[in-house]
Design a protein around this motif. Structure first.
Motif, PDB file in Angstrom:
ATOM      1  N   VAL A 299       0.849  -1.200   0.000  1.00  0.00           N
ATOM      2  CA  VAL A 299       0.000   0.000   0.000  1.00  0.00           C
ATOM      3  C   VAL A 299       0.884   1.249   0.000  1.00  0.00           C
ATOM      4  CG1 VAL A 299      -1.645   1.337   1.391  1.00  0.00           C
ATOM      5  CG2 VAL A 299      -2.014  -1.118   1.034  1.00  0.00           C
ATOM      6  N   ALA A 300       1.965   1.227   0.760  1.00  0.00           N
ATOM      7  CA  ALA A 300       2.888   2.360   0.781  1.00  0.00           C
ATOM      8  C   ALA A 300       3.515   2.573  -0.600  1.00  0.00           C
ATOM      9  CB  ALA A 300       3.970   2.148   1.834  1.00  0.00           C
ATOM     10  N   TYR A 301       3.812   1.487  -1.301  1.00  0.00           N
ATOM     11  CA  TYR A 301       4.360   1.580  -2.652  1.00  0.00           C
ATOM     12  C   TYR A 301       3.362   2.255  -3.588  1.00  0.00           C
ATOM     13  CZ  TYR A 301       6.247   0.001  -7.164  1.00  0.00           C
ATOM     14  OH  TYR A 301       6.733  -0.066  -8.443  1.00  0.00           O
ATOM     15  N   VAL A 302       2.119   1.835  -3.534  1.00  0.00           N
ATOM     16  CA  VAL A 302       1.077   2.428  -4.367  1.00  0.00           C
ATOM     17  C   VAL A 302       0.931   3.914  -4.043  1.00  0.00           C
ATOM     18  CG1 VAL A 302      -1.410   2.443  -4.827  1.00  0.00           C
ATOM     19  CG2 VAL A 302      -0.164   0.274  -4.778  1.00  0.00           C
ATOM     20  N   LYS A 303       0.926   4.242  -2.761  1.00  0.00           N
ATOM     21  CA  LYS A 303       0.799   5.650  -2.363  1.00  0.00           C
ATOM     22  C   LYS A 303       2.014   6.458  -2.811  1.00  0.00           C
ATOM     23  CE  LYS A 303      -2.331   5.053   1.513  1.00  0.00           C
ATOM     24  NZ  LYS A 303      -2.537   5.224   2.952  1.00  0.00           N
ATOM     25  N   GLY A 304       3.196   5.853  -2.775  1.00  0.00           N
ATOM     26  CA  GLY A 304       4.400   6.531  -3.244  1.00  0.00           C
ATOM     27  C   GLY A 304       4.333   6.836  -4.726  1.00  0.00           C
ATOM     28  N   LEU A 305       3.838   5.878  -5.500  1.00  0.00           N
ATOM     29  CA  LEU A 305       3.669   6.107  -6.937  1.00  0.00           C
ATOM     30  C   LEU A 305       2.629   7.194  -7.199  1.00  0.00           C
ATOM     31  CD1 LEU A 305       3.723   2.417  -8.224  1.00  0.00           C
ATOM     32  CD2 LEU A 305       5.528   4.137  -8.515  1.00  0.00           C
ATOM     33  N   GLN A 306       1.545   7.139  -6.453  1.00  0.00           N
ATOM     34  CA  GLN A 306       0.489   8.142  -6.602  1.00  0.00           C
ATOM     35  C   GLN A 306       1.034   9.539  -6.283  1.00  0.00           C
ATOM     36  OE1 GLN A 306      -2.848   7.655  -3.940  1.00  0.00           O
ATOM     37  NE2 GLN A 306      -4.218   8.688  -5.364  1.00  0.00           N
ATOM     38  N   SER A 307       1.818   9.634  -5.251  1.00  0.00           N
ATOM     39  CA  SER A 307       2.422  10.909  -4.870  1.00  0.00           C
ATOM     40  C   SER A 307       3.365  11.421  -5.960  1.00  0.00           C
ATOM     41  CB  SER A 307       3.174  10.756  -3.548  1.00  0.00           C
ATOM     42  OG  SER A 307       3.799  11.958  -3.194  1.00  0.00           O
ATOM     43  N   ALA A 308       4.133  10.522  -6.548  1.00  0.00           N
ATOM     44  CA  ALA A 308       5.052  10.912  -7.625  1.00  0.00           C
ATOM     45  C   ALA A 308       4.274  11.443  -8.826  1.00  0.00           C
ATOM     46  CB  ALA A 308       5.927   9.723  -8.030  1.00  0.00           C
ATOM     47  N   ILE A 309       3.136  10.820  -9.130  1.00  0.00           N
ATOM     48  CA  ILE A 309       2.291  11.285 -10.240  1.00  0.00           C
ATOM     49  C   ILE A 309       1.757  12.684  -9.935  1.00  0.00           C
ATOM     50  CG2 ILE A 309       0.101  10.904 -11.459  1.00  0.00           C
ATOM     51  CD1 ILE A 309       0.666   7.846 -11.023  1.00  0.00           C
ATOM     52  N   GLU A 310       1.282  12.868  -8.725  1.00  0.00           N
ATOM     53  CA  GLU A 310       0.748  14.172  -8.334  1.00  0.00           C
ATOM     54  C   GLU A 310       1.841  15.236  -8.360  1.00  0.00           C
ATOM     55  OE1 GLU A 310      -1.043  13.397  -4.541  1.00  0.00           O
ATOM     56  OE2 GLU A 310      -2.680  12.236  -5.438  1.00  0.00           O
ATOM     57  N   ASP A 311       3.048  14.882  -7.915  1.00  0.00           N
ATOM     58  CA  ASP A 311       4.162  15.831  -7.923  1.00  0.00           C
ATOM     59  C   ASP A 311       4.561  16.215  -9.350  1.00  0.00           C
ATOM     60  OD1 ASP A 311       4.253  15.826  -5.169  1.00  0.00           O
ATOM     61  OD2 ASP A 311       6.005  14.527  -5.035  1.00  0.00           O
TER      62      ASP A 311
ATOM     63  N   ALA B 251       7.048  15.938 -18.836  1.00  0.00           N
ATOM     64  CA  ALA B 251       6.598  15.472 -20.153  1.00  0.00           C
ATOM     65  C   ALA B 251       5.548  14.378 -19.982  1.00  0.00           C
ATOM     66  CB  ALA B 251       7.791  14.932 -20.940  1.00  0.00           C
ATOM     67  N   PRO B 252       4.636  14.276 -20.935  1.00  0.00           N
ATOM     68  CA  PRO B 252       3.602  13.237 -20.859  1.00  0.00           C
ATOM     69  C   PRO B 252       4.184  11.823 -20.725  1.00  0.00           C
ATOM     70  CG  PRO B 252       3.019  14.824 -22.537  1.00  0.00           C
ATOM     71  CD  PRO B 252       4.402  15.174 -22.068  1.00  0.00           C
ATOM     72  N   ALA B 253       5.313  11.552 -21.346  1.00  0.00           N
ATOM     73  CA  ALA B 253       5.923  10.221 -21.260  1.00  0.00           C
ATOM     74  C   ALA B 253       6.366   9.907 -19.834  1.00  0.00           C
ATOM     75  CB  ALA B 253       7.117  10.119 -22.214  1.00  0.00           C
ATOM     76  N   TYR B 254       6.822  10.913 -19.115  1.00  0.00           N
ATOM     77  CA  TYR B 254       7.240  10.751 -17.716  1.00  0.00           C
ATOM     78  C   TYR B 254       6.036  10.329 -16.872  1.00  0.00           C
ATOM     79  CZ  TYR B 254       9.179  12.099 -13.136  1.00  0.00           C
ATOM     80  OH  TYR B 254       9.608  12.108 -11.829  1.00  0.00           O
ATOM     81  N   VAL B 255       4.968  11.101 -17.000  1.00  0.00           N
ATOM     82  CA  VAL B 255       3.751  10.826 -16.227  1.00  0.00           C
ATOM     83  C   VAL B 255       3.157   9.475 -16.632  1.00  0.00           C
ATOM     84  CG1 VAL B 255       1.433  11.651 -15.667  1.00  0.00           C
ATOM     85  CG2 VAL B 255       3.311  13.287 -15.905  1.00  0.00           C
ATOM     86  N   ALA B 256       3.189   9.166 -17.910  1.00  0.00           N
ATOM     87  CA  ALA B 256       2.630   7.896 -18.394  1.00  0.00           C
ATOM     88  C   ALA B 256       3.372   6.706 -17.802  1.00  0.00           C
ATOM     89  CB  ALA B 256       2.679   7.839 -19.914  1.00  0.00           C
ATOM     90  N   ALA B 257       4.678   6.804 -17.679  1.00  0.00           N
ATOM     91  CA  ALA B 257       5.456   5.707 -17.086  1.00  0.00           C
ATOM     92  C   ALA B 257       5.060   5.499 -15.630  1.00  0.00           C
ATOM     93  CB  ALA B 257       6.953   5.985 -17.211  1.00  0.00           C
ATOM     94  N   LEU B 258       4.921   6.587 -14.900  1.00  0.00           N
ATOM     95  CA  LEU B 258       4.499   6.486 -13.494  1.00  0.00           C
ATOM     96  C   LEU B 258       3.085   5.907 -13.401  1.00  0.00           C
ATOM     97  CD1 LEU B 258       5.762   9.907 -12.088  1.00  0.00           C
ATOM     98  CD2 LEU B 258       6.788   7.659 -11.734  1.00  0.00           C
TER      99      LEU B 258
END
Length: 95
Positions: free
Chosen positions: A55-67, A73-80
């Motif tokens: 769950v912490a991993y998922v939240k970390g990824l979600q936070s990175a997307i929000e940041d 670039a769209p490719a950066y966000v798409a990878a996350l």
């Protein structure tokens, strides 16, 4: 030295962020992102507090997307987002 949730999860999130940076420069990292996310979920699943770590991993990824927001670039966000969506989809299957 005592392992913490942050200490166990952060390197995995940073790996996906590194792959996202590569995607931003034009590299095709889709397979690597998916592999990294699945590998992480399996590795964290071997820990005593597997559910909390995943769950912490998922939240970390979600936070990175929000940041990243609209600043990257769209490719950066798409990878996350690929890693995040895969992790969210697999999370219930792993319990």
């Amino acid at each position: 030295m005592k392992a913490t949730v942050v200490g166990l999860v952060t390197p995995h999130v940073l790996k996906v962020i590194d792959l996202a940076r590569q995607a931003e420069t034009g590299a095709n990292v889709d397979w690597h992102v998916r592999d990294a996310a699945l590998h992480t979920l399996r590795e964290l699943g071997e820990q005593f507090n597997a559910r909390e770590l995943r769950v912490a991993y998922v939240k970390g990824l979600q936070s990175a997307i929000e940041d990243a927001g609209t600043r990257r670039a769209p490719a950066y966000v798409a990878a996350l987002q690929t890693a995040f969506q895969l992790a969210v989809r697999e999370l219930p299957k792993l319990d």
